[in-house]
Design an enzyme around this catalytic site. Sequence first.
Site, PDB file in Angstrom:
ATOM      1  N   GLU A   4      -1.819  -5.195  -3.913  1.00 50.75           N
ATOM      2  CA  GLU A   4      -0.916  -4.421  -3.063  1.00 50.75           C
ATOM      3  C   GLU A   4       0.136  -5.323  -2.421  1.00 50.75           C
ATOM      4  OE1 GLU A   4      -3.655  -0.596  -1.782  1.00 50.75           O
ATOM      5  OE2 GLU A   4      -3.599  -2.326  -0.447  1.00 50.75           O
ATOM      6  N   ASP A  40       0.838  -1.200   0.000  1.00 53.19           N
ATOM      7  CA  ASP A  40       0.000   0.000   0.000  1.00 53.19           C
ATOM      8  C   ASP A  40       0.872   1.249   0.000  1.00 53.19           C
ATOM      9  OD1 ASP A  40      -2.615   1.468   0.489  1.00 53.19           O
ATOM     10  OD2 ASP A  40      -1.531   1.991   2.317  1.00 53.19           O
TER      11      ASP A  40
END
Length: 223
Positions: free
Chosen positions: A119, A47
Amino acid sequence: MTAGLQERLGHRFRDPGLLEHALTHRSAADPRRRMLDSNERLEFLGDRVLGLCMAEWLAERFPQEREGDLGKRLATLCSQEVIAPIAERMGLAAALRVPPSEGRTGLRARATVLADALEAVLGALYLDGGLEVARAVVRREWAEAMAMDAKPPVSAKNRLQEWTLGRGLGLPEYAMLSTSGPSHAPVFVVQVTAAGRSAEGMGESKRAAEQAAAEAWLSGIST
């Protein structure tokens, strides 16, 4: 399965276990290891990798935009709504490790699961090959989304807030109505109230449900 994904990523992992780890959903993790073999930690890292790569790219691509507009673009390009379709196109759903029972429930197709997996893959790429490798994947896979909007996008929540504040009606109020489903595949229902009217929205995360509620509220006005 991972060989084809590595080809799509354009990176041959020195440590293939990292990619396997990134593709392990928490439902397939080992509780005896406190589920640390799931992709959640790599998703946490990925992320931040995505955010850095995207912020760098946006600053380069839109040199005349102010921080606020760049922030709007960043929020959209790093949102579940953008990431999940990219993950699906990359074939991550088929590569995800989930128990057979969960596979039959359609867990692999859930937007939250796909977005988290992509991610996590970016986190694995960063650890195995460095930022350059992760950056190359982001710029290739997000190219279409990056080119889509000439103007900075505005989310439904922001549009609703601008509508109410512009009329002196205060801020919208959001309330969680219910949460159902297993912990790894929850369903949230949120209600938004603004200008004396309410609307509900459902999503795979609290944020997604709030956005859906705001969109539902806005759909009931003509201007």
